[in-house]
Design a protein around this motif. Structure first.
Motif, PDB file in Angstrom:
ATOM      1  N   THR B 169      18.199 -27.573 126.928  1.00  0.00           N
ATOM      2  CA  THR B 169      19.349 -27.763 127.537  1.00  0.00           C
ATOM      3  C   THR B 169      19.625 -29.334 127.605  1.00  0.00           C
ATOM      4  N   ALA B 170      18.622 -30.112 127.092  1.00  0.00           N
ATOM      5  CA  ALA B 170      19.064 -31.671 127.109  1.00  0.00           C
ATOM      6  C   ALA B 170      19.963 -32.012 125.748  1.00  0.00           C
ATOM      7  N   LEU B 171      19.896 -31.012 124.886  1.00  0.00           N
ATOM      8  CA  LEU B 171      20.959 -31.547 123.677  1.00  0.00           C
ATOM      9  C   LEU B 171      22.080 -31.802 123.851  1.00  0.00           C
ATOM     10  N   PRO B 172      22.753 -32.776 123.048  1.00  0.00           N
ATOM     11  CA  PRO B 172      24.120 -33.084 123.423  1.00  0.00           C
ATOM     12  C   PRO B 172      24.968 -31.941 123.361  1.00  0.00           C
ATOM     13  N   ARG B 173      25.810 -31.757 124.305  1.00  0.00           N
ATOM     14  CA  ARG B 173      26.820 -30.551 124.170  1.00  0.00           C
ATOM     15  C   ARG B 173      27.881 -30.613 123.162  1.00  0.00           C
ATOM     16  N   ASP B 174      28.284 -31.958 122.649  1.00  0.00           N
ATOM     17  CA  ASP B 174      29.410 -31.925 121.636  1.00  0.00           C
ATOM     18  C   ASP B 174      28.762 -31.706 120.276  1.00  0.00           C
ATOM     19  N   VAL B 175      27.716 -31.934 120.154  1.00  0.00           N
ATOM     20  CA  VAL B 175      27.096 -31.567 118.753  1.00  0.00           C
ATOM     21  C   VAL B 175      27.359 -30.089 118.607  1.00  0.00           C
ATOM     22  N   LEU B 176      26.576 -29.180 119.726  1.00  0.00           N
ATOM     23  CA  LEU B 176      26.698 -27.800 119.666  1.00  0.00           C
ATOM     24  C   LEU B 176      28.276 -27.365 119.578  1.00  0.00           C
ATOM     25  N   GLU B 177      29.055 -27.974 120.251  1.00  0.00           N
ATOM     26  CA  GLU B 177      30.392 -27.277 120.575  1.00  0.00           C
ATOM     27  C   GLU B 177      31.036 -27.496 119.320  1.00  0.00           C
ATOM     28  N   ALA B 178      30.774 -28.762 118.258  1.00  0.00           N
ATOM     29  CA  ALA B 178      31.745 -29.114 117.266  1.00  0.00           C
ATOM     30  C   ALA B 178      31.186 -28.152 116.081  1.00  0.00           C
ATOM     31  N   VAL B 181      33.042 -25.040 116.792  1.00  0.00           N
ATOM     32  CA  VAL B 181      34.376 -25.035 116.319  1.00  0.00           C
ATOM     33  C   VAL B 181      34.504 -24.978 114.953  1.00  0.00           C
ATOM     34  N   ASP B 182      33.478 -25.717 114.120  1.00  0.00           N
ATOM     35  CA  ASP B 182      33.637 -25.449 112.720  1.00  0.00           C
ATOM     36  C   ASP B 182      33.173 -24.026 112.165  1.00  0.00           C
ATOM     37  N   GLY B 183      33.258 -23.138 112.996  1.00  0.00           N
ATOM     38  CA  GLY B 183      32.945 -21.836 112.840  1.00  0.00           C
ATOM     39  C   GLY B 183      31.434 -21.525 112.224  1.00  0.00           C
ATOM     40  N   ALA B 184      30.618 -22.211 112.804  1.00  0.00           N
ATOM     41  CA  ALA B 184      29.148 -21.758 112.393  1.00  0.00           C
ATOM     42  C   ALA B 184      28.686 -20.463 113.337  1.00  0.00           C
ATOM     43  N   THR B 185      28.104 -19.617 112.957  1.00  0.00           N
ATOM     44  CA  THR B 185      27.750 -18.389 113.554  1.00  0.00           C
ATOM     45  C   THR B 185      26.467 -19.057 114.334  1.00  0.00           C
ATOM     46  N   PRO B 186      26.259 -18.157 115.617  1.00  0.00           N
ATOM     47  CA  PRO B 186      25.310 -18.504 116.543  1.00  0.00           C
ATOM     48  C   PRO B 186      23.739 -18.966 115.863  1.00  0.00           C
ATOM     49  N   TRP B 187      23.582 -17.903 114.788  1.00  0.00           N
ATOM     50  CA  TRP B 187      22.172 -17.837 114.085  1.00  0.00           C
ATOM     51  C   TRP B 187      22.008 -19.330 113.339  1.00  0.00           C
TER      52      TRP B 187
END
Lengths: 282, 284
Positions: B169-178, B181-187
């Motif tokens: 939960t402490a991971l930077p949100r913008d990295v995960l969102e980016a 957005v780039d189309g990476a699957t959850p996996w």
């Protein structure tokens, strides 16, 4: 959906034993063996199981509970007396040896506590203290994780400027600690008391090695002798004259865990922080 | 002149504050290790020549080989799954996983003996499918390791799940969102973004668990006393050291063996501090 199923399945593995432990004392031994494993019996059964437990060796269990409470209270009180001032000094003062104390504290935190138990036993034997409550209380009062928590707390929650202002007013260092540091320490005191208590209450190896008279036993040690007479493993080995069966053993186990379970429930909010990291060892 | 007297008073005050703790640190941390070293002189050869040590090391090694991967994989997969879909359900489950950590030591041994007894256990059908007819049968031969692994996972997994989930939960949100957005699957996000970012925590879990696993004592001891004759009283290395001290009265060998174990724990502790940099304070 598969995600939920995976989480739920894991939940069943983790929680079913606990549910069983809560329900088992409400049953009779016969209904537990013959009937469904997870069902509610009656409150009267709990009372009778408690009566049987209290009759075990003339109420020895009550003595064990008293010992556990006494050792934990003494040891946690000492831990607080040692760790709050030490954490404050480490966070707010630079002195010769500070780095060494901090590094040793970190090592003490991470090192599994079981690793030091036998050397402690040899030391206590040489000092002639084995068998006394002090052989359990004193080593457990040395709780590096508590010092680390106090250190973190003072380093982040107490601005140096406040202390400097006090110094300008001519207050001595001890006075600054008592009037400014100590009142600010309340959250740290709570955390240290919580982790320290869980640590002492659940400890088995140290009292197991240090204590040999069963009147000085803690609840964790007493449970082991109870276990031998329940016939949980070898049905034939249980002494038939004792009224200690599965419901009584489960109730004793529940009593032994109740304080930690309660502490966990109360401390649920602290779970969100990463503060638990250091408590996870041994 | 005034100033230096003040400095002196300040130094004295610091030692009033930190001194008592240092006394305990020496008395119950350093002194037992030093005293053990002194006691152990001359006994090391005997210990390493003891045939029981080989058996104990094999037992503990097998336990670690089975327990560590199961623990780490379960902890990782549960923490990542919880994090992939946070919500009420995940919150409740996180707490459910954490609770068994309150049942430790002899209470855990007692509870899991009952869980292995088909006539009272809620896992009865599962035990039947595995061909286990009684708790004593479950503890026979390699069954003991199986029981220890299950117990070890139930007790320790919860705390680590909380730690790892906290790290996620402490991971930077913008990295995960980016990445999303780039189309990476959850996996792919889990595999290539989250996992590398929490590597430090996984190393911490692994090293700490390895260290505590090598010291295993309580569970086999309690199981041994309740199933006497079935399990060796010197099953684990720490049990052997305890046996030397209390059954054979040989403090030299007990000290040597427990110092060897202490060294293993110490190496692990230093690895955690200096390699994973888990405890980032200005001290290290």
């Amino acid at each position: 959906m598969t995600r939920r199923a995976f989480l739920a399945l894991a939940g069943v593995f983790f929680v079913l034993p606990l549910v069983w432990m809560v329900l088992a004392p409400t049953r009779t031994a016969d209904s537990l063996i013959g009937g469904p494993p997870l069902a509610f019996g009656s409150i009267a059964n709990v009372a009778s199981a408690w009566g049987n437990l209290m009759a075990y060796n003339d109420g020895e269990l009550a003595g064990w509970i008293g010992n556990s409470v006494g050792y934990a209270a003494a040891s946690v009180a000492l831990t607080l007396l040692l760790s709050i001032p030490a954490g404050y000094a480490l966070a707010k003062h630079d002195f010769a040896g500070r780095r060494a104390v901090l590094t040793l504290t970190l090592i003490g935190m991470i090192l599994p506590q079981t690793a030091l138990v036998l050397p402690l036993y040899l030391e206590m034997t040489a000092a002639g203290l084995t068998g006394t409550p002090w052989s359990v209380i004193l080593p457990l009062a040395f709780y590096p994780f508590g010092v680390y928590l106090a250190y973190l707390h003072f380093a982040s929650a107490l601005p140096g400027a406040i202390l400097d202002a006090g110094r300008v007013d001519g207050a001595g260092e001890l006075r600054l600690f008592l009037t400014i540091g100590l009142p600010l320490a309340r959250p740290a005191i709570g955390l240290i008391a919580f982790f320290g208590f869980v640590n002492v209450w659940t400890n088995f190896f140290l009292p197991f090695v240090m204590l040999d008279d069963d009147r000085t036993f803690t609840l964790q040690l007493g449970l082991m002798s109870l276990l031998q007479s329940t016939g949980a493993v070898n049905a034939s080995s249980g002494f038939s004259s004792l009224n200690i069966h599965q419901p009584e053993a489960a109730l004793a186990g529940l009593v032994a865990c109740a304080p930690t379970l309660a502490a966990f429930l109360v401390a649920q909010r602290a779970l969100r922080t990463g503060m638990l990291a250091g408590a996870e060892k041994g | 002149m005034r100033k230096s007297r003040r400095d002196q008073a300040g130094r004295l005050a610091v030692w009033v504050l930190v001194g008592p703790y240092v006394v305990f640190l020496v008395a119950f941390g350093l002194a037992p290790a030093a005293f053990g070293l002194w006691t152990s002189l001359g006994s090391w050869g005997e210990v390493f020549g003891d045939y029981r040590l080989g058996a104990a090391v094999r037992n503990v090694a097998l336990y670690l080989v089975l327990w560590l991967p199961v623990l780490v994989l379960l902890v990782l997969s549960l923490a990542l799954t919880l994090h992939a879909r946070p919500g009420r359900f995940a919150g409740v489950m996180r707490f459910v996983y954490y609770l068994p950590g309150a049942v430790t030591g002899s209470a855990a041994a007692l509870l899991w003996l009952f869980m292995m007894s088909p006539d009272v256990s809620p896992f009865g059908p599962l035990l039947g499918a595995l061909g286990i007819g009684s708790a004593s049968q479950a503890l026979q031969g390699d069954g003991l390791i199986g029981v220890l692994v299950v117990m070890g996972v139930a007790i320790h997994a919860g705390g680590w799940i909380v730690v790892l989930y906290g790290a996620l939960t402490a991971l930077p949100r913008d990295v995960l969102e980016a990445a999303a957005v780039d189309g990476a699957t959850p996996w792919r996000i889990t595999r290539h973004v989250k996992l590398p970012l929490v590597r430090r925590y996984v190393a911490f879990v692994l090293i700490s668990s390895f260290a505590s696993g090598t010291q295993v004592f309580v569970e086999p001891t309690v199981l041994e006393t309740s199933a006497r004759g079935q399990i060796s009283p010197t099953w684990s290395v720490n049990q052997l050291a305890y046996f030397y001290a209390t059954q054979e009265g040989d403090f030299g060998r007990a000290a040597a063996l427990s110092l060897a174990m202490l060294a293993v724990g110490l190496v692990a502790a230093l690895l955690v501090i200096y390699k994973t940099r888990f405890y980032r304070t200005d001290a290290v």
